[in-house]
Scaffold this active site. Sequence first.
Site, PDB file in Angstrom:
ATOM      1  N   GLU A 255       0.539  -0.963  -0.248  1.00  0.00           N
ATOM      2  CA  GLU A 255       0.340  -0.016  -0.216  1.00  0.00           C
ATOM      3  C   GLU A 255       1.083   1.296   0.391  1.00  0.00           C
ATOM      4  OE1 GLU A 255      -3.282  -0.033  -0.043  1.00  0.00           O
ATOM      5  OE2 GLU A 255      -3.730  -1.746  -0.094  1.00  0.00           O
ATOM      6  N   CYS A 294      -2.267   8.689   3.317  1.00  0.00           N
ATOM      7  CA  CYS A 294      -2.137   7.941   2.106  1.00  0.00           C
ATOM      8  C   CYS A 294      -3.627   8.216   0.993  1.00  0.00           C
ATOM      9  CB  CYS A 294      -1.941   6.579   2.122  1.00  0.00           C
ATOM     10  SG  CYS A 294      -3.222   5.430   3.430  1.00  0.00           S
TER      11      CYS A 294
HETATM   12  P1  NAP Z   1       8.492   5.007   4.283  1.00  0.00           P
HETATM   13  O1  NAP Z   1      10.128   5.887   4.925  1.00  0.00           O
HETATM   14  O2  NAP Z   1       8.281   4.298   3.286  1.00  0.00           O
HETATM   15  O3  NAP Z   1       8.604   3.606   5.683  1.00  0.00           O
HETATM   16  C1  NAP Z   1       7.655   2.497   5.751  1.00  0.00           C
HETATM   17  C2  NAP Z   1       7.818   1.982   6.491  1.00  0.00           C
HETATM   18  O4  NAP Z   1       8.783   0.659   6.199  1.00  0.00           O
HETATM   19  C3  NAP Z   1       8.214   2.086   7.944  1.00  0.00           C
HETATM   20  O5  NAP Z   1       7.564   1.521   9.208  1.00  0.00           O
HETATM   21  C4  NAP Z   1       9.435   1.917   7.400  1.00  0.00           C
HETATM   22  O6  NAP Z   1      10.883   2.152   9.164  1.00  0.00           O
HETATM   23  C5  NAP Z   1      10.162   1.124   7.056  1.00  0.00           C
HETATM   24  N1  NAP Z   1      11.098   0.770   6.435  1.00  0.00           N
HETATM   25  C6  NAP Z   1      11.750   1.395   5.563  1.00  0.00           C
HETATM   26  N2  NAP Z   1      12.379   1.239   4.862  1.00  0.00           N
HETATM   27  C7  NAP Z   1      13.127  -0.187   5.493  1.00  0.00           C
HETATM   28  C8  NAP Z   1      13.706  -1.083   4.829  1.00  0.00           C
HETATM   29  N3  NAP Z   1      14.505  -1.200   4.336  1.00  0.00           N
HETATM   30  N4  NAP Z   1      13.540  -2.433   5.650  1.00  0.00           N
HETATM   31  C9  NAP Z   1      11.898  -2.498   6.620  1.00  0.00           C
HETATM   32  N5  NAP Z   1      11.733  -1.433   6.601  1.00  0.00           N
HETATM   33  C10 NAP Z   1      11.644  -0.628   6.462  1.00  0.00           C
HETATM   34  O7  NAP Z   1       7.300   5.851   4.814  1.00  0.00           O
HETATM   35  P2  NAP Z   1       6.513   6.504   5.421  1.00  0.00           P
HETATM   36  O8  NAP Z   1       7.564   7.591   6.016  1.00  0.00           O
HETATM   37  O9  NAP Z   1       6.249   5.719   6.863  1.00  0.00           O
HETATM   38  O10 NAP Z   1       4.976   6.629   5.602  1.00  0.00           O
HETATM   39  C11 NAP Z   1       4.786   8.295   4.635  1.00  0.00           C
HETATM   40  C12 NAP Z   1       4.573   7.522   3.235  1.00  0.00           C
HETATM   41  O11 NAP Z   1       3.802   6.522   3.736  1.00  0.00           O
HETATM   42  C13 NAP Z   1       3.465   8.545   2.071  1.00  0.00           C
HETATM   43  O12 NAP Z   1       4.449   8.835   1.621  1.00  0.00           O
HETATM   44  C14 NAP Z   1       1.833   8.057   2.710  1.00  0.00           C
HETATM   45  O13 NAP Z   1       1.456   8.165   1.162  1.00  0.00           O
HETATM   46  C15 NAP Z   1       2.472   6.114   2.837  1.00  0.00           C
HETATM   47  N6  NAP Z   1       1.203   5.702   3.352  1.00  0.00           N
HETATM   48  C16 NAP Z   1       0.169   4.864   2.160  1.00  0.00           C
HETATM   49  C17 NAP Z   1      -0.485   4.305   2.410  1.00  0.00           C
HETATM   50  C18 NAP Z   1      -1.114   3.220   1.965  1.00  0.00           C
HETATM   51  O14 NAP Z   1      -2.287   2.653   2.772  1.00  0.00           O
HETATM   52  N7  NAP Z   1      -1.385   3.224   1.171  1.00  0.00           N
HETATM   53  C19 NAP Z   1      -0.877   3.677   4.551  1.00  0.00           C
HETATM   54  C20 NAP Z   1      -0.062   5.409   5.228  1.00  0.00           C
HETATM   55  C21 NAP Z   1       0.796   6.103   4.137  1.00  0.00           C
HETATM   56  P3  NAP Z   1      10.907   2.749   9.643  1.00  0.00           P
HETATM   57  O15 NAP Z   1      10.226   4.203   9.981  1.00  0.00           O
HETATM   58  O16 NAP Z   1      11.711   2.242  10.635  1.00  0.00           O
HETATM   59  O17 NAP Z   1      12.031   4.142   8.585  1.00  0.00           O
END
Ligand code: NAP
Length: 676
Positions: A255, A294
Amino acid sequence: MIAVESYVQGGWHRPDTGASILHAVTGDELATISSSGIDMAAAVAYGREVGGPALRDMTFHDRAAMLRNLGKLLLSNTDHLYELSTATGATRSDSWIDIEGGAGVLMTYASKGRRELPNAKVFIDGDTEGLSRDGSFLGVHIATPRRGVAVHINAFNFPCWGMLEKLAPTLLAGMPAIVKPASQTAFLTEVMVRDIIESGLLPEGSLQLISGSAGDLLSHLDGQDAVAFTGSADTARKLKAHPTIVDHSVRFNAEADSLNAAILGEAAGPGTAEFALFADEVVKEMTTKAGQKCTSIRRVIVPQEVAGAVEEAIAERLRSVRAGDPADKSTGMGPLASIAQRDEVKRAVAALSEVGEPVIDLCEFHDVDAERGAFMAPTLMRATDPRARAVHSVEAFGPVATVIGYEGTADAVELAALGEGSLVASVFTPDGDEAAALTLGIAAHHGRVHVVDERCGRSSTGHGSPLPQLVHGGPGRAGGGEELGGIRSVMHYMQRTAVQGSPDMLTAITGKWIEGSRRNDHGHPFKLHFEDLQIGDAVETPSRVITIEDIERFADLTGDYFYAHMDEEAAKASPIFDGRVAHGYFVVAAAAGLFVWPDPGPVLANYGLDNLRFATPTYPGAELKVYLTCKEKSLRSGAGYGEVRWDTQVVNQDDDVVAAYDVLTMVACRDTGPDT
Ligand code: NAP
């Protein structure tokens, strides 16, 4: 200072040091987080070996009851969560979506599990497929829980809801989970997980929590495991290509982010109810969670000739939003989750400024130091070139949206598609034809389309709210995944298997009587209590001849004088009948007269029929009898009875099936039901 802990292998893991997490409002150091020292391989093995078997030992209904109890527990104990949630920047209503909205997902899955899944350990997906002429070889699809762990990687914006919306279908399916929340807001997730673990409602091993980096977690997965990721498209791309995910075909659902649109129809001009609802919704989406959803509206697609009026209506509403401390109940918009996040959003706004200009980007912040905290004014942009790439590709994950003008429906559809796949789009119009053209035009690029007219304007659950009953996810840029959608998402955590064999073998395997299987005669099955009744217990009734007088009496009784029952010439002239026929409803009623056991007994009531089909006309003189067979049993625990589905076949003197259907009854358990 909080040290955010992890829960693995049945115990809490507290790191000595870790990365700092800052308070969203004050900018002060709030917590530290680290997963160092956790043995990820052991956590995976623990989930598989301890949590999995315990969950698989339960039926769907047992697991649904567990979710219900968990939902009730979380709803009854929220004050500490609300208080802590303000440190993520969430206002009271933002936190309500996260905390109570999350518990609500558990309740919805509990109720769907109880109503839509059997009280069994196997789910039968679809109908039986005949694979031989004589009916001795059939096929059926079953779904059983995957034998691995579900790794849930969540985004920072909904630390509770984000966990629970994945946990509900996973646990209902019978699969253990390892939850890895985003570091920035994991301190709130940790508190909720602590409540869940301390409640003892979940079998040990069915929920583990990794706070901090995922480390080498993904390297220990295999083909029985599943990963459900929510976050940015960049991270999704990286994780999807992880060698272990690729090599072992680990089921992966993403997602990701998307540039969701709200489209104002041409029929929804200024002065219409839909125009006002549109402006309200855009403002709500920009300011709820400070636009960190999101699903938030990023692209405001409006007829070019009313773009100015739309901008004015939105700007006027934005001016009245009270921004400031989320702990103050009168605050309408709090800060972003972190300064780093604000910096990122400001970079995105700078990119959007190259292809647009601001309509409004100022606001007054109440009772806070807006620079130390992660505060940002709602920013409405106007695209100077509606097709500029950045307008459709730069996600500013904050209180930011861009107004884009269109010329005609086809243009609006094309503009929406430039987002290359989104989670949701809204369409506001009072005109059904316009709603159809826009919805069908954009549906292929969207996971959900939210259509608003005056009638549902106030009852709509809103553009930005994913609902447990409806699918959440979208194609392309949105990640190409799908979550929620009721029982659909339970299936993501189960394996669908086609099983072939004889009817008797398929009945034994599925626990449901499959047509063609043996029927058992243990006396009239209506005399048996729920526990004594076996799948396949059946009765073959005596027969009854249907007469013309029966048909006429039934017509008089019901007032159903349809020509096919009453007029020989007209019936003969029809392409369907050779003369007058019995009412189908009479056949069903007469069948009941043949199979019911009249005395009080364990069968308490008949609550419906399913799948009724009239296969062959019944002419006067036909001799009908019924085969009634116990097809499926589902105990209603604690109710003193169970539901029993009976395969019912009404046949004529030539053994042709006249009517086929399932009769649904409630049958008393031995110790609570009346004596026979
Ligand atoms: P993110 O930086 O991509 O991080 C998402 C998750 O992935 C976090 O738990 C992060 O952990 C983890 N992660 C990052 N690198 C990883 C790796 N190499 N291995 C395993 N896990 C890893 O996103 P975010 O900043 O938290 O969220 C914002 C984004 O999410 C926005 O772009 C938004 O549009 C999107 N979003 C989408 C939805 C949907 O349902 N489609 C819902 C909410 C948000 P850490 O925090 O520990 O780095």
